[in-house]
Design a protein around this motif. Structure first.
Motif, PDB file in Angstrom:
ATOM      1  N   ARG A  42       0.875  -1.187   0.000  1.00  0.00           N
ATOM      2  CA  ARG A  42       0.000   0.000   0.000  1.00  0.00           C
ATOM      3  C   ARG A  42       0.904   1.226   0.000  1.00  0.00           C
ATOM      4  O   ARG A  42       2.115   1.108   0.125  1.00  0.00           O
ATOM      5  CB  ARG A  42      -0.933   0.000   1.209  1.00  0.00           C
ATOM      6  N   LEU A  43       0.313   2.401  -0.103  1.00  0.00           N
ATOM      7  CA  LEU A  43       1.096   3.635  -0.074  1.00  0.00           C
ATOM      8  C   LEU A  43       1.677   3.802   1.330  1.00  0.00           C
ATOM      9  O   LEU A  43       0.927   3.955   2.299  1.00  0.00           O
ATOM     10  CB  LEU A  43       0.216   4.825  -0.439  1.00  0.00           C
ATOM     11  N   PRO A  44       3.001   3.756   1.479  1.00  0.00           N
ATOM     12  CA  PRO A  44       3.626   3.724   2.806  1.00  0.00           C
ATOM     13  C   PRO A  44       4.010   5.111   3.324  1.00  0.00           C
ATOM     14  O   PRO A  44       5.188   5.486   3.330  1.00  0.00           O
ATOM     15  CB  PRO A  44       4.867   2.870   2.551  1.00  0.00           C
ATOM     16  N   ALA A  45       3.051   5.864   3.796  1.00  0.00           N
ATOM     17  CA  ALA A  45       3.320   7.233   4.260  1.00  0.00           C
ATOM     18  C   ALA A  45       4.429   7.306   5.318  1.00  0.00           C
ATOM     19  O   ALA A  45       5.311   8.173   5.222  1.00  0.00           O
ATOM     20  CB  ALA A  45       2.041   7.883   4.768  1.00  0.00           C
ATOM     21  N   PRO A  46       4.447   6.431   6.343  1.00  0.00           N
ATOM     22  CA  PRO A  46       5.539   6.515   7.326  1.00  0.00           C
ATOM     23  C   PRO A  46       6.924   6.248   6.702  1.00  0.00           C
ATOM     24  O   PRO A  46       7.898   6.910   7.056  1.00  0.00           O
ATOM     25  CB  PRO A  46       5.193   5.437   8.355  1.00  0.00           C
ATOM     26  N   LEU A  47       6.989   5.307   5.772  1.00  0.00           N
ATOM     27  CA  LEU A  47       8.255   5.020   5.092  1.00  0.00           C
ATOM     28  C   LEU A  47       8.696   6.221   4.267  1.00  0.00           C
ATOM     29  O   LEU A  47       9.865   6.618   4.303  1.00  0.00           O
ATOM     30  CB  LEU A  47       8.115   3.790   4.198  1.00  0.00           C
ATOM     31  N   SER A  59       9.413   9.753  -4.714  1.00  0.00           N
ATOM     32  CA  SER A  59       8.139   9.917  -5.408  1.00  0.00           C
ATOM     33  C   SER A  59       7.372   8.616  -5.242  1.00  0.00           C
ATOM     34  O   SER A  59       7.973   7.546  -5.089  1.00  0.00           O
ATOM     35  CB  SER A  59       8.334  10.274  -6.883  1.00  0.00           C
ATOM     36  N   ALA A  60       6.056   8.709  -5.234  1.00  0.00           N
ATOM     37  CA  ALA A  60       5.237   7.523  -5.012  1.00  0.00           C
ATOM     38  C   ALA A  60       3.983   7.603  -5.859  1.00  0.00           C
ATOM     39  O   ALA A  60       3.469   8.695  -6.122  1.00  0.00           O
ATOM     40  CB  ALA A  60       4.861   7.408  -3.535  1.00  0.00           C
ATOM     41  N   GLU A  61       3.523   6.439  -6.271  1.00  0.00           N
ATOM     42  CA  GLU A  61       2.268   6.369  -7.012  1.00  0.00           C
ATOM     43  C   GLU A  61       1.508   5.119  -6.613  1.00  0.00           C
ATOM     44  O   GLU A  61       2.100   4.074  -6.354  1.00  0.00           O
ATOM     45  CB  GLU A  61       2.514   6.373  -8.515  1.00  0.00           C
ATOM     46  N   ARG A  62       0.205   5.254  -6.548  1.00  0.00           N
ATOM     47  CA  ARG A  62      -0.649   4.093  -6.287  1.00  0.00           C
ATOM     48  C   ARG A  62      -0.799   3.313  -7.573  1.00  0.00           C
ATOM     49  O   ARG A  62      -0.981   3.895  -8.641  1.00  0.00           O
ATOM     50  CB  ARG A  62      -2.020   4.533  -5.789  1.00  0.00           C
TER      51      ARG A  62
END
Length: 90
Positions: A42-47, A59-62
């Protein structure tokens, strides 16, 4: 000059907290200019925040199936803002 080192880790099938542990270990091993692609469950906000706190560009994408692709780069040069380019953490 050779292209930056690229490493991809698929962490989607691992139980918590293993994806975060492996991702941080791999990020800590990045050489300047290196790129790390992480596939996470899943989108790992804490990481993402921990990687930015280390001064890395993130950068991150679902992805369609609910997982996420996180791209991490150790910036070249001395100026590090930790905010990254093209970040999308919605």
């Amino acid at each position: 000059m050779s292209p930056p080192a690229f490493q991809s880790l698929d962490l989607r099938a691992l139980p918590a907290p293993e994806p975060m542990v492996r991702a941080l270990d791999a990020a800590d091993a990045l050489a300047p200019g290196g790129v790390l692609e992480l596939l996470t469950p899943r989108l790992p906000a804490p990481l993402i925040q921990q990687l930015r706190d280390r001064g890395l560009h993130v950068s991150a994408e679902r992805l369609d199936e609910g997982s996420a692709r996180v791209t991490v780069q150790w910036p070249d040069g001395d100026a590090v803002d930790g905010k990254g380019d093209g970040e999308d953490t919605r």
